[in-house]
Design an enzyme around this catalytic site. Structure first.
Site, PDB file in Angstrom:
ATOM      1  CG  HIS A 179      -1.944  -1.002   1.279  1.00 17.82           C
ATOM      2  ND1 HIS A 179      -1.931  -1.850   2.315  1.00 17.82           N
ATOM      3  CD2 HIS A 179      -2.841  -1.420   0.632  1.00 17.82           C
ATOM      4  CE1 HIS A 179      -3.051  -2.801   2.250  1.00 17.82           C
ATOM      5  NE2 HIS A 179      -3.656  -2.493   1.033  1.00 17.82           N
ATOM      6  CE  LYS A 187     -11.329  -7.468   1.945  1.00 16.29           C
ATOM      7  NZ  LYS A 187     -10.127  -6.537   1.566  1.00 16.29           N
ATOM      8  NE  ARG A 239      -2.540  -7.369  -4.479  1.00 14.05           N
ATOM      9  CZ  ARG A 239      -3.563  -7.591  -3.359  1.00 14.05           C
ATOM     10  NH1 ARG A 239      -2.890  -7.877  -2.109  1.00 14.05           N
ATOM     11  NH2 ARG A 239      -4.895  -7.329  -3.310  1.00 14.05           N
ATOM     12  CB  SER A 244      -4.376  -6.647   4.443  1.00 11.45           C
ATOM     13  OG  SER A 244      -3.868  -5.304   3.995  1.00 11.45           O
TER      14      SER A 244
END
Ligand code: ADP
Length: 157
Positions: free
Chosen positions: A18, A42, A91, A129
């Site tokens: 990040h 989440k 990514r 994460s």
């Protein structure tokens, strides 16, 4: 006109992946708002206040970066902050498919807002994460995945 971008995410926790996207984004934008949003899919691991504190510390020497939180639609938050750009990191192909849908929905809702993607540095491709949280939960050393300013002794939810 000032170019303002919002970098939205859960940042649970904020990783060097990040950090790299935000620092690289500074070459494109005058100001970047790192904004912790409520993601309905989440559940938080680290409290919002802790995450905000950590990100502020990472960028304490950079006046062009602000840290905030929001619990509305991301495009509405951007309008409120007068931000015309959304910054996101990519990514993998899986990220692309996920991001593509969100970006197209956001663009359909708010034509003024452009989503800008930066491809991750190769060495950050595997950092996410969720995995960093697992390392922390099971007592592993997560320091190499976290910005230096984040103090591991505060890494308790
Ligand atoms: P979200 O819950 O919105 O997916 P995240 O905190 O997981 O929030 O990620 C925020 C943004 O940062 C996303 O665009 C994600 O693709 C990007 N990102 C996450 N990890 C990395 C990394 N290692 N390298 C580059 N970008 C990343």
């Amino acid at each position: 006109m000032e170019k303002i971008a919002v970098f939205p995410g859960s940042f649970d926790p904020f990783t060097i992946g990040h950090e790299s996207i935000v620092r690289r984004g500074l070459q494109l934008f005058d100001k970047i708002i790192v904004a912790i949003g409520t993601n309905t899919d989440k559940t938080d691991y680290f409290p919002l206040e802790t995450r905000m504190k950590w990100i502020k510390k990472v960028f304490e020497d950079e006046p062009r970066i602000k840290v905030d939180s929001y619990n509305s639609l991301t495009v509405n938050y951007c309008k409120k902050m007068k931000a015309r750009y959304l910054l996101r990191g990519l990514r993998t192909a899986a990220d692309f498919e996920y991001e593509r849908v969100i970006a197209q929905v956001n663009h359909a809702m708010e034509k003024e807002i452009e989503v800008v993607f930066l491809l991750t540095l190769p060495e950050h491709t595997f950092i996410n994460s969720t995995v960093v949280r697992e390392v922390i939960k099971f007592g592993g050393d997560a320091r190499k995945f976290l910005p230096e300013a984040i103090d591991l002794t505060e890494m308790r939810p």
